[in-house]
Design an enzyme around this catalytic site. Structure first.
Site, PDB file in Angstrom:
ATOM      1  N   SER A 193       0.841  -1.203   0.000  1.00  0.00           N
ATOM      2  CA  SER A 193       0.000   0.000   0.000  1.00  0.00           C
ATOM      3  C   SER A 193       0.868   1.242   0.000  1.00  0.00           C
ATOM      4  O   SER A 193       2.034   1.199   0.425  1.00  0.00           O
ATOM      5  CB  SER A 193      -0.860   0.018   1.267  1.00  0.00           C
ATOM      6  OG  SER A 193      -1.513   1.267   1.414  1.00  0.00           O
ATOM      7  N   TYR A 206      -2.190  -1.166  10.719  1.00  0.00           N
ATOM      8  CA  TYR A 206      -2.232  -1.564   9.304  1.00  0.00           C
ATOM      9  C   TYR A 206      -1.011  -1.059   8.534  1.00  0.00           C
ATOM     10  O   TYR A 206      -0.373  -1.812   7.796  1.00  0.00           O
ATOM     11  CB  TYR A 206      -3.518  -1.008   8.684  1.00  0.00           C
ATOM     12  CG  TYR A 206      -3.627  -1.176   7.186  1.00  0.00           C
ATOM     13  CD1 TYR A 206      -4.099  -2.364   6.640  1.00  0.00           C
ATOM     14  CD2 TYR A 206      -3.288  -0.139   6.309  1.00  0.00           C
ATOM     15  CE1 TYR A 206      -4.217  -2.516   5.258  1.00  0.00           C
ATOM     16  CE2 TYR A 206      -3.400  -0.283   4.941  1.00  0.00           C
ATOM     17  CZ  TYR A 206      -3.872  -1.473   4.414  1.00  0.00           C
ATOM     18  OH  TYR A 206      -3.979  -1.623   3.057  1.00  0.00           O
TER      19      TYR A 206
HETATM   20  P1  NAD Z   1     -11.312  -6.258  -0.141  1.00  0.00           P
HETATM   21  O1  NAD Z   1     -12.099  -6.120   1.092  1.00  0.00           O
HETATM   22  O2  NAD Z   1     -12.032  -6.476  -1.406  1.00  0.00           O
HETATM   23  O3  NAD Z   1     -10.248  -7.432  -0.006  1.00  0.00           O
HETATM   24  C1  NAD Z   1      -9.665  -7.812   1.204  1.00  0.00           C
HETATM   25  C2  NAD Z   1      -9.896  -9.300   1.332  1.00  0.00           C
HETATM   26  O4  NAD Z   1      -9.127  -9.810   2.409  1.00  0.00           O
HETATM   27  C3  NAD Z   1     -11.334  -9.684   1.640  1.00  0.00           C
HETATM   28  O5  NAD Z   1     -12.099  -9.842   0.475  1.00  0.00           O
HETATM   29  C4  NAD Z   1     -11.164 -10.990   2.399  1.00  0.00           C
HETATM   30  O6  NAD Z   1     -11.454 -12.081   1.534  1.00  0.00           O
HETATM   31  C5  NAD Z   1      -9.693 -11.035   2.760  1.00  0.00           C
HETATM   32  N1  NAD Z   1      -9.494 -11.296   4.188  1.00  0.00           N
HETATM   33  C6  NAD Z   1      -9.296 -10.396   5.184  1.00  0.00           C
HETATM   34  N2  NAD Z   1      -9.163 -11.059   6.358  1.00  0.00           N
HETATM   35  C7  NAD Z   1      -9.249 -12.379   6.083  1.00  0.00           C
HETATM   36  C8  NAD Z   1      -9.175 -13.560   6.877  1.00  0.00           C
HETATM   37  N3  NAD Z   1      -8.945 -13.500   8.211  1.00  0.00           N
HETATM   38  N4  NAD Z   1      -9.334 -14.758   6.268  1.00  0.00           N
HETATM   39  C9  NAD Z   1      -9.544 -14.850   4.934  1.00  0.00           C
HETATM   40  N5  NAD Z   1      -9.625 -13.746   4.127  1.00  0.00           N
HETATM   41  C10 NAD Z   1      -9.467 -12.539   4.720  1.00  0.00           C
HETATM   42  O7  NAD Z   1     -10.401  -4.958  -0.223  1.00  0.00           O
HETATM   43  P2  NAD Z   1      -9.142  -4.575  -1.110  1.00  0.00           P
HETATM   44  O8  NAD Z   1      -8.989  -3.132  -0.891  1.00  0.00           O
HETATM   45  O9  NAD Z   1      -9.249  -5.106  -2.470  1.00  0.00           O
HETATM   46  O10 NAD Z   1      -7.949  -5.301  -0.361  1.00  0.00           O
HETATM   47  C11 NAD Z   1      -6.984  -6.089  -1.039  1.00  0.00           C
HETATM   48  C12 NAD Z   1      -5.602  -5.661  -0.599  1.00  0.00           C
HETATM   49  O11 NAD Z   1      -5.372  -4.327  -1.029  1.00  0.00           O
HETATM   50  C13 NAD Z   1      -5.382  -5.658   0.897  1.00  0.00           C
HETATM   51  O12 NAD Z   1      -4.131  -6.231   1.202  1.00  0.00           O
HETATM   52  C14 NAD Z   1      -5.370  -4.177   1.235  1.00  0.00           C
HETATM   53  O13 NAD Z   1      -4.615  -3.917   2.381  1.00  0.00           O
HETATM   54  C15 NAD Z   1      -4.745  -3.612  -0.002  1.00  0.00           C
HETATM   55  N6  NAD Z   1      -4.931  -2.166  -0.226  1.00  0.00           N
HETATM   56  C16 NAD Z   1      -6.172  -1.641  -0.378  1.00  0.00           C
HETATM   57  C17 NAD Z   1      -6.308  -0.279  -0.616  1.00  0.00           C
HETATM   58  C18 NAD Z   1      -7.665   0.358  -0.791  1.00  0.00           C
HETATM   59  O14 NAD Z   1      -7.757   1.576  -0.777  1.00  0.00           O
HETATM   60  N7  NAD Z   1      -8.724  -0.387  -0.976  1.00  0.00           N
HETATM   61  C19 NAD Z   1      -5.176   0.530  -0.688  1.00  0.00           C
HETATM   62  C20 NAD Z   1      -3.929  -0.040  -0.544  1.00  0.00           C
HETATM   63  C21 NAD Z   1      -3.819  -1.387  -0.314  1.00  0.00           C
END
Ligand code: NAD
Ligand code: MG
Length: 301
Positions: A193, A206
């Site tokens: 991130s 985080y």
């Molecule tokens: P999202 O909610 O669609 O995806 C996160 C996923 O993590 C969930 O769908 C879930 O399946 C999984 N997860 C979390 N805890 C879990 C557990 N205990 N067991 C099994 N599965 C679990 O959101 P996203 O934003 O697509 O997140 C994907 C990645 O992107 C993450 O690592 C997040 O930190 C990173 N990220 C997101 C953003 C943003 O703004 N959305 C920015 C930077 C990084």
């Protein structure tokens, strides 16, 4: 819907291509569903067109039900890969849609629900994916836990532990189980991130996990280079996903989500899909230990 191979023939303005703030306040219980968001995120369901870049590859994607993981899963299937996705059991409605989209491409679509905070599950996840796909050559450690807290005093040891287990331990357990099975040419991809470089005050726990993710990508790339295995990361900025509406962002932040980027809006998962493809594909062969930014003009690297 079958993607076409037609090239895009018109220029698209990146500012107006997707929804921009103000957004309606909305909140869901963790981990949230993409299907219940307003507006619904775009994971490339209708837009991603494959061109045979990953034919015959076998991918495991954590958090493959929604967000960046879902965008990668759809793109990988359309590029010709078989795909196993992991998700938390309550995300079944989102996961079902992804499984149907992968299967519609004629690829193997394997659903493996379970809690990544448990070491035993991470091991069985890898074994199940290996058996169902007949091997593995792409591992996408994408799942993540983000819960905003204004003060460090409000973060319990249990919550801190859940964030560490999900974001740091699970990739460690998954990689240890998968590594003995990865052949030369395999690719490991982590979602880190912009928080790794410029942490927000309300993401104390985080943000440090994302710095750790950025670091393990660079360390492991050095360790595995001689084995012909590449390790890279993607560093998104604000992206419109369930993580943000299920405790990841305050209501105040959510209403203005993405406003501060030069494009004036958050990214959609679909806009990152091709990065996950590029980092896995044979033609990205000189990329290892790299972090590809996707933050809409803010953020690093
Ligand atoms: P999202 O909610 O669609 O995806 C996160 C996923 O993590 C969930 O769908 C879930 O399946 C999984 N997860 C979390 N805890 C879990 C557990 N205990 N067991 C099994 N599965 C679990 O959101 P996203 O934003 O697509 O997140 C994907 C990645 O992107 C993450 O690592 C997040 O930190 C990173 N990220 C997101 C953003 C943003 O703004 N959305 C920015 C930077 C990084
Ligand atoms: Mg999800």
């Amino acid at each position: 819907m079958k993607p076409t191979t037609q090239a895009n023939t018109h220029l698209e303005d990146p500012r107006s291509k997707f929804p921009k703030p103000p957004f309606e306040g909305q909140s869901q219980g963790w981990p949230g569903l993409a299907g219940k968001m307003n507006p619904k995120p775009d994971h490339g369901e209708k837009s991603y067109k494959g061109s045979g870049r990953l034919i015959g590859r076998k991918a495991l994607i954590t958090g493959g039900d929604s967000g960046m993981g879902r965008a990668a899963a759809i793109a990988y299937a359309r590029e010709g890969a078989d795909v196993a996705i992991n998700y938390y059991p309550t995300e079944e409605p989102d996961a079902k849609e992804v499984i149907a989209l992968i299967a519609a491409e004629g690829r193997k679509a394997i659903a493996i629900p379970g809690d990544l905070r448990e070491e035993a599950f991470c091991k069985s996840l890898v074994n199940e994916a290996l058996q169902a796909l007949g091997g593995l050559d792409i591992i996408v450690n994408n799942a993540g836990r983000q819960q905003a807290s204004d003060s460090i005093l409000d973060i319990s040891a249990e919550e801190f532990d859940a964030t560490m287990k999900t974001n740091i331990y699970a990739p460690f357990w998954i990689l240890k189980a998968a590594l003995p099975h990865l052949q030369r040419g395999s690719a490991i991809i982590a979602t880190t991130s912009e928080q790794a470089y410029d942490p927000s005050p309300d993401l104390y726990d985080y943000a440090q996990t994302k710095a750790a993710t950025m670091s393990y990508v660079k360390s492991l790339a050095k360790q595995l280079g001689s084995k012909g295995i590449r390790v890279n990361g993607v560093a998104p900025g604000p992206i419109w996903t369930p993580l943000q509406v299920s405790g990841g962002a305050s209501q105040e932040k959510l209403k203005k989500f993405g406003e501060k980027t030069p494009l004036g809006r958050p990214g959609q998962p679909a806009e990152l899909a091709s990065i996950y493809v590029q980092l896995a594909a044979n033609d990205g062969s000189f990329a290892t230990g790299q972090i590809y930014g996707a933050a809409g003009g803010s953020g690093q690297p």
